[in-house]
Design a protein around this motif. Structure first.
Motif, PDB file in Angstrom:
ATOM      1  N   LEU A   1      -0.513   3.562  11.783  1.00 43.64           N
ATOM      2  CA  LEU A   1      -0.040   2.537  10.836  1.00 43.64           C
ATOM      3  C   LEU A   1      -0.538   1.147  11.235  1.00 43.64           C
ATOM      4  O   LEU A   1      -0.913   0.345  10.373  1.00 43.64           O
ATOM      5  CB  LEU A   1       1.488   2.540  10.755  1.00 43.64           C
ATOM      6  N   GLU A   2      -0.559   0.858  12.526  1.00 42.13           N
ATOM      7  CA  GLU A   2      -1.072  -0.433  13.000  1.00 42.13           C
ATOM      8  C   GLU A   2      -2.528  -0.608  12.580  1.00 42.13           C
ATOM      9  O   GLU A   2      -2.926  -1.684  12.120  1.00 42.13           O
ATOM     10  CB  GLU A   2      -0.946  -0.538  14.525  1.00 42.13           C
TER      11      GLU A   2
ATOM     12  N   ILE B   1       5.253   7.709   1.028  1.00 42.37           N
ATOM     13  CA  ILE B   1       5.655   8.707   0.028  1.00 42.37           C
ATOM     14  C   ILE B   1       5.535  10.070   0.705  1.00 42.37           C
ATOM     15  O   ILE B   1       4.436  10.577   0.909  1.00 42.37           O
ATOM     16  CB  ILE B   1       4.773   8.622  -1.231  1.00 42.37           C
ATOM     17  N   ALA B   2       6.689  10.610   1.093  1.00 41.44           N
ATOM     18  CA  ALA B   2       6.703  11.876   1.825  1.00 41.44           C
ATOM     19  C   ALA B   2       6.791  13.054   0.862  1.00 41.44           C
ATOM     20  O   ALA B   2       7.677  13.072   0.012  1.00 41.44           O
ATOM     21  CB  ALA B   2       7.884  11.893   2.796  1.00 41.44           C
TER      22      ALA B   2
ATOM     23  N   LEU C   1       0.857  -1.182   0.000  1.00 46.04           N
ATOM     24  CA  LEU C   1       0.000   0.000   0.000  1.00 46.04           C
ATOM     25  C   LEU C   1       0.900   1.241   0.000  1.00 46.04           C
ATOM     26  O   LEU C   1       1.798   1.370   0.835  1.00 46.04           O
ATOM     27  CB  LEU C   1      -0.893  -0.015   1.245  1.00 46.04           C
ATOM     28  N   LYS C   2       0.670   2.147  -0.941  1.00 47.37           N
ATOM     29  CA  LYS C   2       1.454   3.384  -1.034  1.00 47.37           C
ATOM     30  C   LYS C   2       0.693   4.492  -0.316  1.00 47.37           C
ATOM     31  O   LYS C   2      -0.408   4.858  -0.729  1.00 47.37           O
ATOM     32  CB  LYS C   2       1.674   3.781  -2.492  1.00 47.37           C
TER      33      LYS C   2
ATOM     34  N   LYS D   1       9.448   8.355   9.042  1.00 41.52           N
ATOM     35  CA  LYS D   1       8.083   7.933   8.723  1.00 41.52           C
ATOM     36  C   LYS D   1       8.086   6.861   7.628  1.00 41.52           C
ATOM     37  O   LYS D   1       7.339   5.886   7.714  1.00 41.52           O
ATOM     38  CB  LYS D   1       7.227   9.132   8.299  1.00 41.52           C
ATOM     39  N   CYS D   2       8.917   7.034   6.618  1.00 32.49           N
ATOM     40  CA  CYS D   2       8.994   6.040   5.539  1.00 32.49           C
ATOM     41  C   CYS D   2       9.513   4.707   6.062  1.00 32.49           C
ATOM     42  O   CYS D   2       9.024   3.646   5.657  1.00 32.49           O
ATOM     43  CB  CYS D   2       9.858   6.560   4.392  1.00 32.49           C
ATOM     44  N   ARG D   3      10.487   4.761   6.979  1.00 31.82           N
ATOM     45  CA  ARG D   3      11.002   3.514   7.599  1.00 31.82           C
ATOM     46  C   ARG D   3       9.901   2.798   8.375  1.00 31.82           C
ATOM     47  O   ARG D   3       9.757   1.578   8.293  1.00 31.82           O
ATOM     48  CB  ARG D   3      12.175   3.825   8.520  1.00 31.82           C
ATOM     49  N   LEU D   4       9.119   3.547   9.143  1.00 30.79           N
ATOM     50  CA  LEU D   4       8.025   2.937   9.899  1.00 30.79           C
ATOM     51  C   LEU D   4       6.991   2.318   8.960  1.00 30.79           C
ATOM     52  O   LEU D   4       6.475   1.231   9.224  1.00 30.79           O
ATOM     53  CB  LEU D   4       7.360   3.963  10.821  1.00 30.79           C
ATOM     54  N   CYS D   5       6.691   2.998   7.868  1.00 29.78           N
ATOM     55  CA  CYS D   5       5.758   2.436   6.884  1.00 29.78           C
ATOM     56  C   CYS D   5       6.282   1.098   6.379  1.00 29.78           C
ATOM     57  O   CYS D   5       5.526   0.114   6.287  1.00 29.78           O
ATOM     58  CB  CYS D   5       5.559   3.397   5.709  1.00 29.78           C
TER      59      CYS D   5
END
Length: 181
Positions: free
Chosen positions: A169-170, A38-39, A5-6, A26-30
């Motif tokens: 995110l969870e 996609i920041a 999922l993007k 944030k991208c790492r957590l995603c």
């Protein structure tokens, strides 16, 4: 196998002094949740261009990233006032208009009504204050695919804290298992 999922990571985080590090985190957590963040951080643009050109390039670049995304995850923490950042809300509305999922979180545990009451009443004295017990304006919360993710203990977090972002995110990960792209 489904593609990750993007998520377009909207929010006023781009104005933070550590904006690049915040976007990377944030991208790492995603990625830890099997998603692609996609920041809308535009470091590749020529910031030396005249402002009249630069803002248009930023806008076009952000729209490109939004089109490439499956959903939006918006930082709706109040920014420069009682409500979420105006630019973030435009992006949220764009995703809503495209029929794409809309997710959001806020690091503030203070209700929208309480924050609104604390604002100076200079512009329109005596106007009504929306008090539905929501964390932000009813149109913002009503647009979300899942309920707004808030601090579960009722305590505010620093603006740049990623704790509530991770909780969101969870929730998206659980929701996304049934999502077909």
């Amino acid at each position: 196998m489904r593609a990750p999922l993007k998520l377009y990571l909207a929010g006023p985080d781009v104005f933070l002094p550590n904006a690049a590090a915040q976007a990377e985190a944030k991208c790492r957590l995603c990625a830890e949740f099997g998603m692609t963040g996609i920041a809308p951080f535009n470091p590749d643009l020529d910031m030396a261009r005249p402002a009249a050109q630069l803002w248009q390039e930023i806008y076009a670049d952000d729209l490109r990233m939004m089109r490439e995304s499956d959903a939006i995850l918006a930082n709706l923490t109040p920014f420069r006032g009682a409500s979420a950042d105006a630019g973030t809300l435009v992006e949220l509305g764009w995703f809503l208009g495209q029929g794409k999922p809309v997710f959001g979180y806020s690091n503030s545990a203070v209700s929208f009504a309480a924050r609104s009451r604390a604002q100076p009443d200079d512009a329109l004295p005596g106007t009504a204050i929306e008090d539905f017990g929501l964390a932000d304006n009813l149109m913002i919360e009503g647009s979300l695919t899942l309920p707004l993710t808030l601090p579960p203990d009722g305590q505010c977090r620093p603006f740049d804290s990623l704790e509530i972002f991770q909780l969101c995110l969870e929730g998206i990960a659980g929701w996304g298992q049934g999502f077909n792209r």
